[in-house]
Design a protein around this motif. Structure first.
Motif, PDB file in Angstrom:
ATOM      1  N   THR A 129     -30.831 -49.925 -96.750  1.00 35.45           N
ATOM      2  CA  THR A 129     -31.057 -50.518 -95.426  1.00 35.45           C
ATOM      3  C   THR A 129     -29.758 -50.704 -94.646  1.00 35.45           C
ATOM      4  N   PRO A 130     -28.704 -51.323 -95.222  1.00 38.63           N
ATOM      5  CA  PRO A 130     -27.462 -51.415 -94.448  1.00 38.63           C
ATOM      6  C   PRO A 130     -26.837 -50.063 -94.158  1.00 38.63           C
ATOM      7  N   LEU A 131     -26.958 -49.101 -95.076  1.00 41.36           N
ATOM      8  CA  LEU A 131     -26.452 -47.755 -94.797  1.00 41.36           C
ATOM      9  C   LEU A 131     -27.220 -47.116 -93.640  1.00 41.36           C
ATOM     10  N   LEU A 132     -28.526 -47.342 -93.599  1.00 45.87           N
ATOM     11  CA  LEU A 132     -29.317 -46.835 -92.476  1.00 45.87           C
ATOM     12  C   LEU A 132     -28.885 -47.491 -91.176  1.00 45.87           C
ATOM     13  N   ILE A 170     -26.287 -46.748 -85.831  1.00 47.69           N
ATOM     14  CA  ILE A 170     -25.277 -47.116 -84.835  1.00 47.69           C
ATOM     15  C   ILE A 170     -24.326 -45.950 -84.589  1.00 47.69           C
ATOM     16  N   LEU A 171     -23.887 -45.275 -85.650  1.00 45.33           N
ATOM     17  CA  LEU A 171     -22.964 -44.157 -85.489  1.00 45.33           C
ATOM     18  C   LEU A 171     -23.615 -43.009 -84.723  1.00 45.33           C
ATOM     19  N   ILE A 205     -17.041 -49.577 -81.677  1.00 45.60           N
ATOM     20  CA  ILE A 205     -18.110 -49.216 -82.607  1.00 45.60           C
ATOM     21  C   ILE A 205     -17.935 -49.956 -83.927  1.00 45.60           C
ATOM     22  N   CYS A 206     -16.701 -50.057 -84.391  1.00 48.03           N
ATOM     23  CA  CYS A 206     -16.418 -50.765 -85.644  1.00 48.03           C
ATOM     24  C   CYS A 206     -16.843 -52.227 -85.542  1.00 48.03           C
ATOM     25  N   ASP A 207     -16.525 -52.867 -84.420  1.00 47.35           N
ATOM     26  CA  ASP A 207     -16.908 -54.266 -84.238  1.00 47.35           C
ATOM     27  C   ASP A 207     -18.426 -54.420 -84.151  1.00 47.35           C
TER      28      ASP A 207
END
Length: 354
Positions: A329-332, A337-338, A200-202
């Motif tokens: 936007t990047p936080l969304l 993904i999470l 998930i991190c990758d």
């Protein structure tokens, strides 16, 4: 009939559950308390991903070491920024001061139109009725809140140069030794989930990298198109207005209004016809960007639902201020993904293809 439960037979809440809830509350409180620092850390991670992307390109093209490529990328970026400030900074500063001086005159022209035209008088009456309880009326001495928002935003950006320098420094360290920090973070995850957490991190790293590359291209195209269009129209402050259009384009939906309204009002000081042409120019550029350029970029980067993007801007902006708007936007993207990987797939067990 079943016997009613006595106090001795009531199920007890496990101690582990109580401790978990308590720990979760502490974590949420810490996140809220340290949100400015965490946002800076997130920004540093974004910059580090960009630096590693540039270093990886130099590594593939020139065969140099990855860390050397990262340092070259960082050095080139810093020198480029310094060169822009040294050579274009005075001109941009002069144009920006002229832009700020011209906005009250432009708003005065708007209020004169409101007072002298029948359509304007109708709009003015509606605005006066809406503001009657507050006892406020539009005037040349009181610019709309959007101008205060724009100037306050820019003042905040310039007032946080020290934080930006610190964030860039942290980003360089993260980029140079990313595997160490990644491994240290994964060691906090239980062994049974560590492989999944690494995946998930990758995935998050790749998605953020693609988003930044696409966003940088989008901002550059919008800035260049705005500058060229305003220059061809003969607008004096084409350079600074183009830069503002490019920078504010990082904010979906809201950004074009932040950059377009001052540009139209400034053009109004040069004539109504020019203001109309500038408004048409901004509409055309944003239509082309939204319907042609952005879909092409999203195929490579991340296709985010527009409604969720707007809600993310409102939510993160209300929680964290302007920094939350910039990073919404990047936080969304990270949140989607999470939720998809951790909750939908791992908790609910729904691993069907999207």
């Amino acid at each position: 009939m079943t016997e009613p439960q006595t106090p001795e037979t009531k199920p007890r809440v496990p101690l582990a559950t109580i401790l978990t809830v308590f720990a979760l509350i502490l974590v949420l409180a810490a996140v809220w308390k340290w949100s400015p620092m965490l946002l800076m850390a997130f920004g540093a991670i974004l910059i580090a991903i960009a630096l590693r992307g540039g270093g990886a390109l130099l590594h593939r093209w020139l065969g140099i070491g990855l860390k050397t490529g990262i340092m070259i990328t960082a050095l080139v970026a810093i020198l480029a920024g310094a060169a822009v400030i040294a050579y274009a900074g005075p001109a941009i500063s002069t144009q920006f001061r002229e832009l700020m001086r011209s906005l009250p005159q432009a708003w005065e022209q708007v209020t004169n139109w409101l007072n002298n035209s029948s359509a304007g008088q109708f709009i003015e009456r509606q605005m006066a009725n809406a503001q009657q309880n507050a006892g406020a009326r539009p005037s040349a001495q009181s610019l709309p809140s959007v101008f205060g928002y724009v100037t306050g935003t820019i003042s905040t950006v310039f007032g946080k140069i020290a934080n930006l320098a610190l964030m860039i420094t942290v980003a360089i360290f993260l980029a140079l030794d990313a595997q160490t920090y990644r491994g240290g973070g994964l060691r906090l995850v239980p062994l049974s989930y560590r492989t999944r957490a690494a995946e998930i991190c990758d995935e998050i790293g790749r998605a953020l990298g693609r988003w930044m590359a696409g966003q940088a291209l989008d901002m550059a195209v919008v800035a260049l198109a705005t500058f060229l269009g305003l220059w061809l129209l003969g607008v004096p402050l084409a350079l600074v207005l183009g830069i503002i259009a490019g920078l504010t384009n990082i904010i979906p939906v809201v950004g074009p209004f932040i950059s377009g309204v001052p540009a139209v009002l400034f053009a109004l000081t040069q004539g109504v016809d020019l203001a109309v042409y500038v408004a048409i120019l901004y509409i055309v550029i944003q239509q082309l960007e939204g319907n042609l350029l952005m879909p092409l970029i999203q195929r490579f980067a991340a296709d985010l639902p527009p409604a969720m993007t707007v809600l993310a801007i409102l939510a993160f902006g209300s929680l964290f201020g302007f920094s939350g708007v910039i990073l919404a936007t990047p936080l969304l993207l990270v949140s989607i993904i999470l939720v998809k990987r951790v909750y939908v797939e791992d908790v609910l067990g729904d691993r069907k293809d999207d």
